[in-house]
Design a protein around this motif. Structure first.
Motif, PDB file in Angstrom:
ATOM      1  N   UNK A 175       0.839  -1.049  -0.052  1.00  0.00           N
ATOM      2  CA  UNK A 175       0.275  -0.148  -0.030  1.00  0.00           C
ATOM      3  C   UNK A 175       0.652   1.369   0.049  1.00  0.00           C
ATOM      4  N   UNK A 176       0.552   2.436  -0.564  1.00  0.00           N
ATOM      5  CA  UNK A 176       1.024   3.601  -0.627  1.00  0.00           C
ATOM      6  C   UNK A 176       0.896   4.288   0.726  1.00  0.00           C
ATOM      7  N   UNK A 177       2.033   5.131   1.167  1.00  0.00           N
ATOM      8  CA  UNK A 177       1.682   5.987   2.060  1.00  0.00           C
ATOM      9  C   UNK A 177       2.302   7.344   1.877  1.00  0.00           C
ATOM     10  N   UNK A 178       1.799   8.229   2.776  1.00  0.00           N
ATOM     11  CA  UNK A 178       2.235   9.481   2.664  1.00  0.00           C
ATOM     12  C   UNK A 178       2.443  10.017   4.220  1.00  0.00           C
ATOM     13  N   UNK A 179       3.594  11.073   4.506  1.00  0.00           N
ATOM     14  CA  UNK A 179       3.721  11.524   5.520  1.00  0.00           C
ATOM     15  C   UNK A 179       3.296  13.061   5.526  1.00  0.00           C
ATOM     16  N   UNK A 180       2.597  13.414   6.725  1.00  0.00           N
ATOM     17  CA  UNK A 180       1.821  14.669   6.744  1.00  0.00           C
ATOM     18  C   UNK A 180       2.265  15.171   8.130  1.00  0.00           C
ATOM     19  N   UNK A 181       2.014  16.645   8.227  1.00  0.00           N
ATOM     20  CA  UNK A 181       2.425  17.256   9.541  1.00  0.00           C
ATOM     21  C   UNK A 181       1.202  16.860  10.686  1.00  0.00           C
ATOM     22  N   UNK A 182       1.666  16.540  11.701  1.00  0.00           N
ATOM     23  CA  UNK A 182       0.848  16.227  12.926  1.00  0.00           C
ATOM     24  C   UNK A 182      -0.124  17.444  13.167  1.00  0.00           C
ATOM     25  N   UNK A 183       0.474  18.736  13.100  1.00  0.00           N
ATOM     26  CA  UNK A 183      -0.577  20.038  13.410  1.00  0.00           C
ATOM     27  C   UNK A 183      -1.366  20.243  12.357  1.00  0.00           C
ATOM     28  N   UNK A 184      -1.184  20.382  11.150  1.00  0.00           N
ATOM     29  CA  UNK A 184      -2.164  20.969  10.160  1.00  0.00           C
ATOM     30  C   UNK A 184      -2.406  19.896   9.214  1.00  0.00           C
ATOM     31  N   UNK A 185      -1.965  18.815   9.086  1.00  0.00           N
ATOM     32  CA  UNK A 185      -2.202  17.776   8.005  1.00  0.00           C
ATOM     33  C   UNK A 185      -1.702  18.123   6.789  1.00  0.00           C
ATOM     34  N   UNK A 186      -0.835  19.023   6.655  1.00  0.00           N
ATOM     35  CA  UNK A 186      -0.068  19.387   5.343  1.00  0.00           C
ATOM     36  C   UNK A 186       1.120  18.287   4.923  1.00  0.00           C
ATOM     37  N   UNK A 187       1.342  18.129   3.526  1.00  0.00           N
ATOM     38  CA  UNK A 187       2.199  16.940   3.367  1.00  0.00           C
ATOM     39  C   UNK A 187       3.604  17.875   2.628  1.00  0.00           C
ATOM     40  N   UNK A 188       3.524  19.117   2.570  1.00  0.00           N
ATOM     41  CA  UNK A 188       4.698  19.569   2.420  1.00  0.00           C
ATOM     42  C   UNK A 188       5.803  19.679   3.387  1.00  0.00           C
ATOM     43  N   UNK A 189       6.403  18.501   3.929  1.00  0.00           N
ATOM     44  CA  UNK A 189       7.150  18.186   4.920  1.00  0.00           C
ATOM     45  C   UNK A 189       8.721  17.758   4.364  1.00  0.00           C
TER      46      UNK A 189
END
Length: 62
Positions: free
Chosen positions: A7-21
């Motif tokens: 399965x594909x995953x992504x990492x996101x900011x714990x605070x805002x949910x953004x994926x520009x991390x």
């Protein structure tokens, strides 16, 4: 998704949910391949959406 594919995953900011991390890491020059290779990844993470240090959450993608 083809059967048997992980399965594909992504990492996101714990605070805002953004994926520009991003994460801090070291890269080393690999002479035979003539490319930079990732040699170490550190815990520090930064969100470029809310512009602050964060913790990353892993989540599945569709």
């Amino acid at each position: 998704m083809p059967e048997g594919s992980p399965p594909k995953i992504e990492y996101a900011c714990e605070r805002c949910g953004g994926v520009a991390v991003t994460r801090d890491a070291w890269a080393e020059w690999h002479v035979p391949l003539q490319v930079w290779t990732l040699s170490e990844v550190f815990d520090f993470a930064f969100c470029h959406q809310c512009h602050r240090e964060t913790r990353l959450v892993e989540r599945g993608t569709n």
